[in-house]
Structure formats: C-alpha cells, structure tokens
Design a protein around this motif. Structure first.
Motif, PDB file in Angstrom:
ATOM      1  N   PHE A   1      -3.848   6.602  -3.100  1.00 47.21           N
ATOM      2  CA  PHE A   1      -4.828   6.816  -2.246  1.00 47.21           C
ATOM      3  C   PHE A   1      -5.424   8.024  -1.547  1.00 47.21           C
TER       4      PHE A   1
ATOM      5  N   TYR B   1       1.308   3.230  -3.465  1.00 49.11           N
ATOM      6  CA  TYR B   1       0.343   3.879  -3.764  1.00 49.11           C
ATOM      7  C   TYR B   1       0.048   4.990  -2.846  1.00 49.11           C
ATOM      8  N   THR B   2       0.768   5.696  -2.172  1.00 49.98           N
ATOM      9  CA  THR B   2       0.380   6.669  -1.235  1.00 49.98           C
ATOM     10  C   THR B   2      -0.270   7.820  -1.886  1.00 49.98           C
TER      11      THR B   2
ATOM     12  N   SER C   1      -7.585   9.486  -4.261  1.00 47.51           N
ATOM     13  CA  SER C   1      -8.908   8.525  -4.194  1.00 47.51           C
ATOM     14  C   SER C   1      -9.704   9.186  -2.977  1.00 47.51           C
ATOM     15  N   GLY C   2      -9.034   9.338  -1.704  1.00 51.71           N
ATOM     16  CA  GLY C   2      -9.744   9.878  -0.714  1.00 51.71           C
ATOM     17  C   GLY C   2     -10.432  11.264  -1.010  1.00 51.71           C
TER      18      GLY C   2
ATOM     19  N   ALA D   1     -13.272   7.108   2.546  1.00 52.41           N
ATOM     20  CA  ALA D   1     -12.373   8.080   2.406  1.00 52.41           C
ATOM     21  C   ALA D   1     -11.350   7.980   3.443  1.00 52.41           C
TER      22      ALA D   1
ATOM     23  N   ILE E   1      -3.987   6.089   4.702  1.00 55.49           N
ATOM     24  CA  ILE E   1      -3.127   5.330   3.951  1.00 55.49           C
ATOM     25  C   ILE E   1      -2.019   6.499   3.751  1.00 55.49           C
ATOM     26  N   PHE E   2      -2.738   7.346   3.098  1.00 61.56           N
ATOM     27  CA  PHE E   2      -1.968   8.682   2.455  1.00 61.56           C
ATOM     28  C   PHE E   2      -1.284   9.166   3.541  1.00 61.56           C
TER      29      PHE E   2
ATOM     30  N   CYS F   1      -8.682   5.698   2.928  1.00 62.26           N
ATOM     31  CA  CYS F   1      -7.638   6.138   1.777  1.00 62.26           C
ATOM     32  C   CYS F   1      -6.797   7.192   2.520  1.00 62.26           C
TER      33      CYS F   1
ATOM     34  N   LEU G   1       0.799  -1.338   0.037  1.00 64.20           N
ATOM     35  CA  LEU G   1      -0.070  -0.047  -0.089  1.00 64.20           C
ATOM     36  C   LEU G   1       0.864   1.130   0.033  1.00 64.20           C
TER      37      LEU G   1
END
Length: 458
Positions: A152, A148-149, A155-156, A192, A198-199, A195, A145
């Motif tokens: 994400f 793909y910081t 995406s959030g 969100a 993770i970010f 996501c 994961l």
C-alpha cells in the motif's frame, strides 16, 4: 472445576453474540430515511426557487441514489450488523446536500444534459456507494490489509506520481489530474491518501516501541534511531516534493498532517506533534518565499481586499466572503441567492455557496454533521481492539477533519486557501469515491469492535 469454565465460555459466547435490538436498528433506518428526506426536500426547494416548477426527472435520479443508500443499509444488516449507525446517514445527507447545490449552480449556468455537473455528481455518487457496498461484502476482516503494508505504501507513492506519466497527466491548475483514454479524468491523490493511511498504520504498529523508547535524548526529546526517524523525514520530503512538482499545497499538508496525527496516536508523545507543526510551518513558509504560486496564495490571504488583488487573484476569495455575508443568519433560501457569481462555486467554494443560501444556521448545521461524523470515526479508533484498526480509523477520521478545516479555513480567510475539496459536498468523482471507501473501512472496523468486545474474566 468445569462449571466455572463452562460459565465463562457461555458468558463470552453470549457477549460476542450481542446484537443491537430491532428497535435500535429501526432507528438507524429512520435516520437514513430522514437524511434522504432532507436531501429530496433540498432538491425540490432548488427547483421551486429557481424555476417555480418541479422536475421529476432529476428527482427520479436522486431516488435511485437513495435506493442505493438503502441497499447499503440492508447489506450492513446482513454482513456487518454492529457497524456504527450514524456514519451512513451523515454521509448520505452531506452527499445529497452537495448534489442539490451543484444542481442549483447548473440551473444558474443554464447547463443541461451530461454536461451538467449535478448529473455527473449523481453518477459518481452511484459508483462511490456501490464501491462501499462491495468493500463491506468482500472485506470481511480489515486486518488482512496489515499484511500488505508496504504494498500500500508503494501504491500510494505511485498514485501520486501518475500525473507525471506522459500521456496521462492533465494541465489543469495544479498538476494532480490524470486522464484515461481521454474519456474520464480522476485525481489519484484522493486514493493515495487511503493507501498511505494503511501504510502508516501498519508501519507504526511495527515500529511503535522503537519510536517511544529507543534513541538519543537531545533538547528534552528522545530522538529515535535514524532508521525509525527516516520515514518521518522522507514523508516530509515527499510532501514538499508534491508542493513543488505538482503545485498542490493542500495534498502535501494533508499527507504530512495525517502521518503526524497517527504518529502521535501510536506513541502518545506530544513532542512529535510539536516537531510536525514546526516542520509543516517551516516548509510552508519556505515554499511561500521560493515558489511564486504559493507566495501569491499568502498575499491573497493577508491582503485580500487590496485593490491590486481584488480584481484579479483574490477576486474568488472576496466573492465567497461577500456571498457568506449576503446569506446572513438564515440565508436567502435554496435557489434564491447568487452563488454562481463566485468562480468555481461548485468545487472550491461549495461551502460559501451553501452558506449564502442556508445562512449561518445552515453552515453550523453542516459543520455539526462533520463534527459528529469525525467524532464517531475517532470513537471507533479509540474503542478498537487491535493497534492497526485503532491507527487506521483514527488516521482516516483525522484526514477528513483536517480536510474540512483546511477548506473552511481557506474560504473564510482564516488560513491561506489550498487546492482541496470539501468531503462529500464538492463536485468531483475522485474525492467522492475515496470518501465513501473511507466510510466502508470505518464501517468494517466499527463492526469488528462491537461484535468482538474485549472481555476480562477473573
């Protein structure tokens, strides 16, 4: 010269191959069966308390959900044998108690069939547990994961903006819901937050050194450079934007609080917590003065029993407080109270509903379950071997803790009430799915921590 090397290698392999003994795994199964038993007993007591008879149909549906929880346990034994043993039983118990209370409210409202929220909650719980199983099976290494910081992160933000897309957004209180083909609706903000967690974890791993050691010292605080400080201010702005545009004070506070907590864990600097609290309080106070609906929440909080409010905007809050008072120490008993007198008792006020029928003892037991669950999540983060796993586990656990605090504080008039849901308990598929996805991530991180212990050989 080769003997010590061979010894060290064998020790390392032995330590990495350590697995919990069969007796301990049996205790884990016992905890899960105990949770299933408690939830089954809760549904039976609801049926006996409301109608005096037992409905085997709804019990069979609950049995299907219990079977899925056992399936998750089996999958963990095969794919993640060292996952934390307390997470799944606690989540199962909280989910089951929520379903029992929602079902009890359906009986009071004389709602049956697919229109009943209890049956829908069972369906959402089924989807949520299946989603957790899929993550445990296919996400073998959570560290992927990290690659793909920024995906994400984008995406959030896109998920938060979905309610503004023409044809998707729903007018339902706060503008946080979207509808797919008019068939079902969900709250994208719940996904969100995962996501964005993770970010945040990936971003802070990349910039931690710059945030702690580089910058200008002012007012006793070392301020980082603009390109490191910018994301903090941007998240603050996004949080306020959510409050203004979506009329959703709770999600804005949740996202900002999650970021500040992860920033503190990453840097170890208390100053960031102070700055975050000041920004959150100042933003909330400014919103209460500028935005009428936020100001109304503050008025209801400060003067809930005012006759000018009690028959209108503060009625829900006061009804929930009286419901908790009616429960007393031991409660009225499941199915024997009147939680249906409180508006939205299945959602915003699920906690007072349970408090009325389970009493102060039951409320403390539920809060103790949350406390154990969150402490296990934070423990997973502290024991993590890599910074990304530490931040992600801590951030997700803190998010659930903050959500519980905001909701319990709101319904007990400790703080102004905001539009969030009690994790696992309240009716709502979006929240339930998101929380079980968090469960799956914590299980994966805890398995990595236990199966690959840090070994220092001198």
């Amino acid at each position: 010269m080769t003997a010590p090397l061979d010894t060290d290698t064998s020790v390392l392999k032995a330590l990495r191959g350590i697995r919990r003994p069969a007796t301990q795994r049996n205790r884990e199964l016992g905890l899960l069966l105990f949770a299933v038993g408690i939830t089954t007993a809760a549904v039976v007591l609801v049926q006996l308390g409301t109608s005096g008879t037992i409905d085997p149909t709804f019990l069979s549906y609950c049995g299907g959900l219990a079977g899925l929880a056992l399936a998750l346990h089996i999958v963990l034994r095969i794919r993640a044998r060292d996952a934390d043993p307390f997470v799944v039983p606690i989540a199962t118990l909280l989910t089951g108690l929520g379903i029992a209370m929602i079902y009890r409210l359906d009986i009071a409202d004389e709602v049956t069939g697919w229109s009943s929220l209890g049956l829908r909650q069972l369906a959402w719980a089924t989807i949520a547990v299946v989603g957790a199983i899929l993550i445990v099976v296919f996400l073998r290494n959570y560290r992927v994961l990290f690659r793909y910081t920024y995906i994400f992160g984008v995406s959030g933000i896109l998920l938060l903006l979905l309610p503004f897309v023409p044809g998707l957004g729903l007018e339902a209180g706060a503008d946080v819901w979207v509808s797919i083909a008019g068939v079902f609706s969900f709250q994208p903000g719940e996904l969100a937050k995962i996501c964005l967690a993770i970010f945040f974890a990936g971003y802070l791993v990349r910039t931690r050194e710059a945030l702690t050691s580089v910058g200008t010292r002012f007012l006793g605080i070392t301020w980082p450079r603009a390109r490191q400080l910018g994301p903090l201010l941007a998240i603050w702005g996004v949080s306020l934007g959510i409050i203004v545009l979506q009329r959703d004070l709770g999600t804005g506070l949740l996202i900002f609080g999650m970021f500040v907590a992860m920033l503190y864990v990453a840097t170890g600097k208390t100053s960031w917590v102070i700055i975050g609290v000041v920004l959150a309080v100042s933003g909330a106070l400014a919103a209460s003065q500028v935005l009428p609906y936020v100001g109304a929440r503050f008025s209801n909080w400060l003067d809930a029993f005012n006759p000018a409010y009690i028959n209108g905007s503060s009625y829900q809050l006061v009804a929930g407080i009286f419901g908790l008072a009616h429960g007393g120490l031991l409660g009225t008993g499941l199915g024997l109270g009147r939680p249906d007198l409180t508006p939205l008792a299945h959602n915003d006020y699920i906690f007072p509903s349970l408090g009325e029928e389970l009493g102060l003892v039951g409320v403390f037991a539920i809060l103790a379950l949350y406390m154990v669950f969150i402490s296990r999540g934070i423990r997973i983060g502290i024991a993590g071997q890599d910074d990304f796993g530490k931040l992600l586990a801590t951030g997700l656990s803190f998010t659930l803790a903050l959500q519980v605090f905001i909701m319990v504080g709101g319904v007990t008039r400790l703080i102004p009430l905001t539009g969030l849901t009690m994790p696992f308990l309240a009716a709502g598929g979006s929240s339930l799915i998101a929380n079980w996805l968090i469960i799956a991530l914590l299980l994966r991180i805890s398995d990595a921590v236990r199966s690959r212990p840090r070994v220092v050989i001198g």
